[in-house]
Design a protein around this motif. Structure first.
Motif, PDB file in Angstrom:
ATOM      1  N   PRO A  16      -7.181   8.715  -7.058  1.00 12.21           N
ATOM      2  CA  PRO A  16      -6.519   7.697  -6.266  1.00 12.21           C
ATOM      3  C   PRO A  16      -7.441   7.035  -5.266  1.00 12.21           C
ATOM      4  CG  PRO A  16      -5.839   9.920  -5.589  1.00 12.21           C
ATOM      5  CD  PRO A  16      -6.596  10.043  -6.861  1.00 12.21           C
ATOM      6  N   TYR A  76       0.847  -1.196   0.000  1.00  8.12           N
ATOM      7  CA  TYR A  76       0.000   0.000   0.000  1.00  8.12           C
ATOM      8  C   TYR A  76       0.878   1.240   0.000  1.00  8.12           C
ATOM      9  CZ  TYR A  76      -3.532   3.421   1.341  1.00  8.12           C
ATOM     10  OH  TYR A  76      -4.371   4.511   1.362  1.00  8.12           O
ATOM     11  N   TYR A  77       0.419   2.285  -0.712  1.00  5.94           N
ATOM     12  CA  TYR A  77       1.134   3.558  -0.751  1.00  5.94           C
ATOM     13  C   TYR A  77       0.132   4.688  -0.902  1.00  5.94           C
ATOM     14  CZ  TYR A  77       3.808   7.504  -2.517  1.00  5.94           C
ATOM     15  OH  TYR A  77       4.343   8.757  -2.690  1.00  5.94           O
ATOM     16  N   GLN A  78       0.393   5.793  -0.189  1.00  3.43           N
ATOM     17  CA  GLN A  78      -0.434   6.993  -0.309  1.00  3.43           C
ATOM     18  C   GLN A  78       0.443   8.197   0.017  1.00  3.43           C
ATOM     19  OE1 GLN A  78      -4.015   6.751   1.965  1.00  3.43           O
ATOM     20  NE2 GLN A  78      -4.854   8.686   1.241  1.00  3.43           N
ATOM     21  N   THR A 115     -10.507   3.099  -5.977  1.00  3.67           N
ATOM     22  CA  THR A 115      -9.742   1.868  -6.115  1.00  3.67           C
ATOM     23  C   THR A 115     -10.643   0.643  -6.194  1.00  3.67           C
ATOM     24  OG1 THR A 115      -9.534   1.894  -3.723  1.00  3.67           O
ATOM     25  CG2 THR A 115      -7.683   2.749  -4.985  1.00  3.67           C
ATOM     26  N   SER A 143      -7.677  -2.174 -10.337  1.00  2.00           N
ATOM     27  CA  SER A 143      -7.041  -2.418  -9.040  1.00  2.00           C
ATOM     28  C   SER A 143      -7.114  -3.881  -8.663  1.00  2.00           C
ATOM     29  CB  SER A 143      -7.705  -1.570  -7.948  1.00  2.00           C
ATOM     30  OG  SER A 143      -8.985  -2.076  -7.642  1.00  2.00           O
ATOM     31  N   ARG A 181      -8.518   3.644   1.954  1.00  2.00           N
ATOM     32  CA  ARG A 181      -7.810   4.854   1.524  1.00  2.00           C
ATOM     33  C   ARG A 181      -8.510   6.118   2.021  1.00  2.00           C
ATOM     34  NH1 ARG A 181      -3.904   6.301  -2.029  1.00  2.00           N
ATOM     35  NH2 ARG A 181      -3.558   4.090  -2.445  1.00  2.00           N
ATOM     36  N   SER A 238      -1.325   1.244  -5.330  1.00  2.00           N
ATOM     37  CA  SER A 238      -1.782   2.611  -5.564  1.00  2.00           C
ATOM     38  C   SER A 238      -1.889   2.811  -7.062  1.00  2.00           C
ATOM     39  CB  SER A 238      -0.810   3.632  -4.963  1.00  2.00           C
ATOM     40  OG  SER A 238      -1.166   4.946  -5.359  1.00  2.00           O
ATOM     41  N   ASP A 295      -5.020  -2.033  -1.311  1.00  2.00           N
ATOM     42  CA  ASP A 295      -5.707  -0.767  -1.556  1.00  2.00           C
ATOM     43  C   ASP A 295      -7.186  -0.999  -1.845  1.00  2.00           C
ATOM     44  OD1 ASP A 295      -6.202   1.884  -1.964  1.00  2.00           O
ATOM     45  OD2 ASP A 295      -5.289   1.974  -3.960  1.00  2.00           O
TER      46      ASP A 295
END
Length: 213
Positions: free
Chosen positions: A60, A17-19, A63, A68, A199, A40, A194
């Motif tokens: 973003p 996971y990335y944000q 998802t 995704s 998110r 992401s 994600d």
């Protein structure tokens, strides 16, 4: 003071996971196959029907789209926190993608944490806990769960410890919208974690912090 980005790694050392929020240099999309899908959409490249590589252009937070590969299952019989309505804000200028490719960046972030943790244990001579470190441009905060998941946040170097925030993300949105989601395969090695509920909840929690500016 502000918060730059959040990374989540599973027990296999893989970024799932990335944000990000206030990054001046956005990471370049990862190479094809460099990261798992559903980490992401901002940094995941997929091959279209015409054979060309593309990056998802949707929000973003959106998802649940087919690109995704992950949806959220919600049991209406169980009490849960309501999904917050996004706060309307003026669009921020899009950061220029002049940094590393995301797959390289994710490996470097994890490598730094692993190296510093091992160094601290060897120098201290005991199982001393590594929680954060600071440079002239950023501060890294680490929270590791008993199951081996690592939550890493980068912030302004003048910020106080944000380990409690990472612990709240784990005990709140992560447990509710990832662990308890029957459609999310934990440690699958095939997909990230994600999804829209997770998110949005993380986004609301981070933007509600006093350190977020």
């Amino acid at each position: 003071m502000t918060i730059f980005s959040l990374y989540v790694y599973d027990r296999h050392c893989t970024c799932v996971y990335y944000q990000d929020w206030h990054r001046t240099k956005a990471p370049r999309p990862a190479a094809e196959g460099g990261i798992l899908p559903a980490v992401s959409q901002q940094i995941y490249q997929f091959r279209g029907e015409d054979g060309t590589l593309s990056v998802a252009n949707s929000s973003p937070r959106n998802t649940l789209s087919t690109s995704s590969g992950v949806v959220v299952a919600v049991n209406d019989d169980l009490p849960r926190s309501p999904l917050p309505h996004p706060i309307a804000q003026p669009p921020a200028p899009k950061p220029v993608s002049t940094g590393l490719a995301f797959d390289e960046e994710a490996k470097l972030v994890y490598g730094v944490v692993l190296s510093l943790r091992n160094m601290i244990k060897k120098i201290s001579g005991r199982d001393e806990q590594f929680t954060n470190y600071r440079t002239s441009t950023y501060k890294l905060h680490l929270y590791e769960t008993a199951s081996g998941y690592k939550f890493i946040m980068l912030s302004d170097p003048s910020a106080d410890s944000l380990r409690f925030v990472l612990r709240q993300i784990y005990s709140g949105p992560f447990l509710e919208y990832v662990v308890r989601n029957p459609l999310t395969s934990m440690d699958s090695k095939e997909h990230g974690i994600d999804n829209e509920y997770f998110r949005t909840s993380v986004d609301r929690m981070v933007k509600g912090l006093s350190v977020y500016q």
